[in-house]
Write a protein that holds these residues in place. Structure first.
Motif, mmCIF file in Angstrom:
data_model
loop_
_atom_site.group_PDB
_atom_site.id
_atom_site.type_symbol
_atom_site.label_atom_id
_atom_site.label_comp_id
_atom_site.label_asym_id
_atom_site.label_seq_id
_atom_site.Cartn_x
_atom_site.Cartn_y
_atom_site.Cartn_z
ATOM 1 N N PRO A 58 -3.303 34.091 -11.074
ATOM 2 C CA PRO A 58 -3.676 33.529 -11.734
ATOM 3 C C PRO A 58 -4.284 32.988 -11.975
ATOM 4 C CG PRO A 58 -2.022 31.528 -10.571
ATOM 5 C CD PRO A 58 -1.627 32.685 -9.745
ATOM 6 N N VAL A 59 -5.051 33.743 -12.943
ATOM 7 C CA VAL A 59 -6.751 32.662 -14.112
ATOM 8 C C VAL A 59 -6.764 32.858 -15.124
ATOM 9 C CG1 VAL A 59 -7.457 34.452 -12.186
ATOM 10 C CG2 VAL A 59 -6.827 35.708 -14.677
ATOM 11 N N ALA A 60 -5.436 32.560 -16.553
ATOM 12 C CA ALA A 60 -6.043 32.341 -17.914
ATOM 13 C C ALA A 60 -4.694 32.115 -18.245
ATOM 14 C CB ALA A 60 -6.618 33.708 -18.189
ATOM 15 N N SER A 61 -4.721 31.309 -19.488
ATOM 16 C CA SER A 61 -3.683 30.269 -20.094
ATOM 17 C C SER A 61 -3.557 30.720 -21.557
ATOM 18 C CB SER A 61 -3.061 29.544 -19.907
ATOM 19 O OG SER A 61 -4.146 28.647 -20.180
ATOM 20 N N GLY A 62 -2.407 30.598 -21.961
ATOM 21 C CA GLY A 62 -2.418 29.985 -23.935
ATOM 22 C C GLY A 62 -1.095 30.137 -23.798
ATOM 23 N N ALA A 63 -0.674 29.238 -25.448
ATOM 24 C CA ALA A 63 -0.149 28.928 -25.601
ATOM 25 C C ALA A 63 0.403 28.765 -27.325
ATOM 26 C CB ALA A 63 0.832 27.581 -25.003
ATOM 27 N N PHE A 64 0.739 28.755 -28.254
ATOM 28 C CA PHE A 64 1.259 28.048 -29.505
ATOM 29 C C PHE A 64 2.735 27.449 -29.861
ATOM 30 C CE2 PHE A 64 3.120 32.784 -30.080
ATOM 31 C CZ PHE A 64 4.866 32.771 -30.610
ATOM 32 N N ASN A 70 5.692 29.566 -41.590
ATOM 33 C CA ASN A 70 5.053 31.321 -41.514
ATOM 34 C C ASN A 70 4.238 30.944 -40.496
ATOM 35 O OD1 ASN A 70 7.741 32.078 -42.792
ATOM 36 N ND2 ASN A 70 6.504 33.981 -43.443
ATOM 37 N N THR A 71 3.233 29.744 -40.102
ATOM 38 C CA THR A 71 2.578 29.553 -39.645
ATOM 39 C C THR A 71 2.650 28.699 -37.663
ATOM 40 O OG1 THR A 71 1.493 28.751 -41.360
ATOM 41 C CG2 THR A 71 0.782 27.866 -39.793
ATOM 42 N N ALA A 72 1.422 29.474 -36.683
ATOM 43 C CA ALA A 72 1.914 28.455 -35.311
ATOM 44 C C ALA A 72 0.225 28.222 -35.126
ATOM 45 C CB ALA A 72 2.169 30.042 -34.428
ATOM 46 N N GLU A 73 0.644 26.956 -34.411
ATOM 47 C CA GLU A 73 -0.606 26.435 -33.832
ATOM 48 C C GLU A 73 -1.043 26.883 -32.622
ATOM 49 O OE1 GLU A 73 -3.120 22.312 -33.415
ATOM 50 O OE2 GLU A 73 -0.723 22.150 -33.322
ATOM 51 N N ILE A 74 -1.931 27.980 -32.549
ATOM 52 C CA ILE A 74 -2.383 28.449 -31.068
ATOM 53 C C ILE A 74 -3.829 27.706 -30.369
ATOM 54 C CG2 ILE A 74 -4.639 29.608 -29.675
ATOM 55 C CD1 ILE A 74 -2.633 31.924 -31.029
ATOM 56 N N LYS A 75 -2.361 26.929 -29.176
ATOM 57 C CA LYS A 75 -2.984 25.700 -27.726
ATOM 58 C C LYS A 75 -3.136 26.015 -26.740
ATOM 59 C CE LYS A 75 -1.926 21.990 -28.921
ATOM 60 N NZ LYS A 75 -2.786 21.291 -29.343
ATOM 61 N N VAL A 92 -5.393 37.314 -23.833
ATOM 62 C CA VAL A 92 -5.060 36.160 -23.843
ATOM 63 C C VAL A 92 -4.466 36.389 -25.587
ATOM 64 C CG1 VAL A 92 -4.726 33.837 -24.061
ATOM 65 C CG2 VAL A 92 -5.060 35.178 -22.110
ATOM 66 N N LEU A 93 -5.786 35.395 -26.408
ATOM 67 C CA LEU A 93 -5.829 35.320 -27.692
ATOM 68 C C LEU A 93 -4.625 36.651 -28.652
ATOM 69 C CD1 LEU A 93 -5.958 33.805 -30.084
ATOM 70 C CD2 LEU A 93 -8.004 35.147 -30.416
ATOM 71 N N LEU A 94 -4.754 37.592 -28.360
ATOM 72 C CA LEU A 94 -4.221 38.604 -28.740
ATOM 73 C C LEU A 94 -3.013 38.241 -28.422
ATOM 74 C CD1 LEU A 94 -7.025 42.124 -28.243
ATOM 75 C CD2 LEU A 94 -6.139 41.035 -30.426
ATOM 76 N N GLU A 95 -2.684 38.560 -26.790
ATOM 77 C CA GLU A 95 -1.168 38.603 -26.482
ATOM 78 C C GLU A 95 -0.526 37.915 -27.473
ATOM 79 O OE1 GLU A 95 2.990 39.318 -24.604
ATOM 80 O OE2 GLU A 95 0.904 40.804 -25.194
ATOM 81 N N LEU A 96 -1.107 35.823 -27.871
ATOM 82 C CA LEU A 96 -0.733 35.783 -28.770
ATOM 83 C C LEU A 96 -0.493 35.576 -30.029
ATOM 84 C CD1 LEU A 96 -2.588 32.040 -27.266
ATOM 85 C CD2 LEU A 96 0.008 32.407 -26.824
ATOM 86 N N GLU A 97 -1.285 36.471 -30.690
ATOM 87 C CA GLU A 97 -1.045 36.595 -32.005
ATOM 88 C C GLU A 97 0.304 37.652 -32.171
ATOM 89 O OE1 GLU A 97 -5.443 35.755 -33.394
ATOM 90 O OE2 GLU A 97 -5.432 38.214 -33.044
ATOM 91 N N THR A 98 0.045 38.676 -30.772
ATOM 92 C CA THR A 98 1.203 39.361 -31.403
ATOM 93 C C THR A 98 2.721 39.093 -31.134
ATOM 94 O OG1 THR A 98 0.054 40.826 -30.323
ATOM 95 C CG2 THR A 98 2.663 42.112 -29.641
#
Length: 150
Positions: A58-64, A70-75, A92-98
Motif C-alpha cells: 500500500p503506497v497511496a490513499s484517497g477518499a471522498f 451532487n457534491t462530494a469533498e475529496i479527502k 488516485v484522484l482520477l479513481e476518486l472522481e470516477t
C-alpha cells in the motif's frame, strides 16, 4: 511496477496505516495549526476510500464524502514519500472522481494548504480551480479550497 487500486472502507487496515503516515506528515508541515484541522479529517464509515498498491504494497490513499446533493469533498489524499513524482496521486484522484461520478456526483470540492504546493499543482493540472474557502475552512487563512465540475 504493478499498480492496483482497491475501493475500501475508511476502517480498512491498509487505508488506516496510510492515514497514520499522512497525519504524521501534516503535523510536521503544519505544527502550529494542525490541531484545528483534525476534526475535519475524520471519515464516517459510509464515506468512500481507496488504497493504491504497488507490487502489493500500500503506497497511496484517497477518499471522498458526499456533502449532499451532487457534491462530494475529496479527502485524505496521500502518497508515500518514496513513491512521489511517479504519477500515483493523479491515478488516485482520477479513481476518486470516477467513483464519485458513478454515484451521481457532478462536482467536487477539496481543501489543501499553503504548505502543500505539490498538492495545489496536482489539483490545478487536474482541472480544479480556486474557490472561496467553504465550511470549516472559511476562517482558516492557510487553507486553499478548490473545486471542479464534471
Amino acid at each position: 511496477m504493478n499498480i492496483h487500486i482497491k475501493r475500501v472502507t475508511p476502517n480498512d487496515p491498509e487505508f488506516v496505516s496510510l492515514i497514520d503516515l499522512l497525519n504524521l506528515e501534516l503535523w510536521e508541515r503544519n505544527p502550529g495549526r494542525q490541531q484545528e484541522y483534525v476534526a475535519h479529517n475524520i471519515l464516517a464509515p459510509d464515506n468512500r476510500a481507496l488504497v493504491l498498491t504497488a507490487n502489493n504494497v500500500p503506497v497511496a490513499s484517497g477518499a471522498f464524502r458526499n456533502l449532499g446533493g451532487n457534491t462530494a469533498e475529496i479527502k485524505r489524499m496521500f502518497v508515500k514519500k518514496e513513491y512521489r513524482g511517479k504519477g500515483i496521486s493523479k491515478l488516485v484522484l482520477l479513481e476518486l472522481e470516477t467513483w464519485a461520478k458513478e454515484e451521481g456526483i457532478t462536482s467536487t470540492l477539496l481543501e489543501t494548504g499553503l504548505n502543500h504546493p505539490e498538492a495545489i499543482g496536482l489539483y490545478k493540472k487536474s482541472g480544479y480551480q480556486r474557490i472561496k474557502n467553504y465550511g470549516p475552512y472559511s476562517d482558516m487563512p492557510e487553507s486553499i479550497c478548490m473545486g471542479k465540475e464534471f
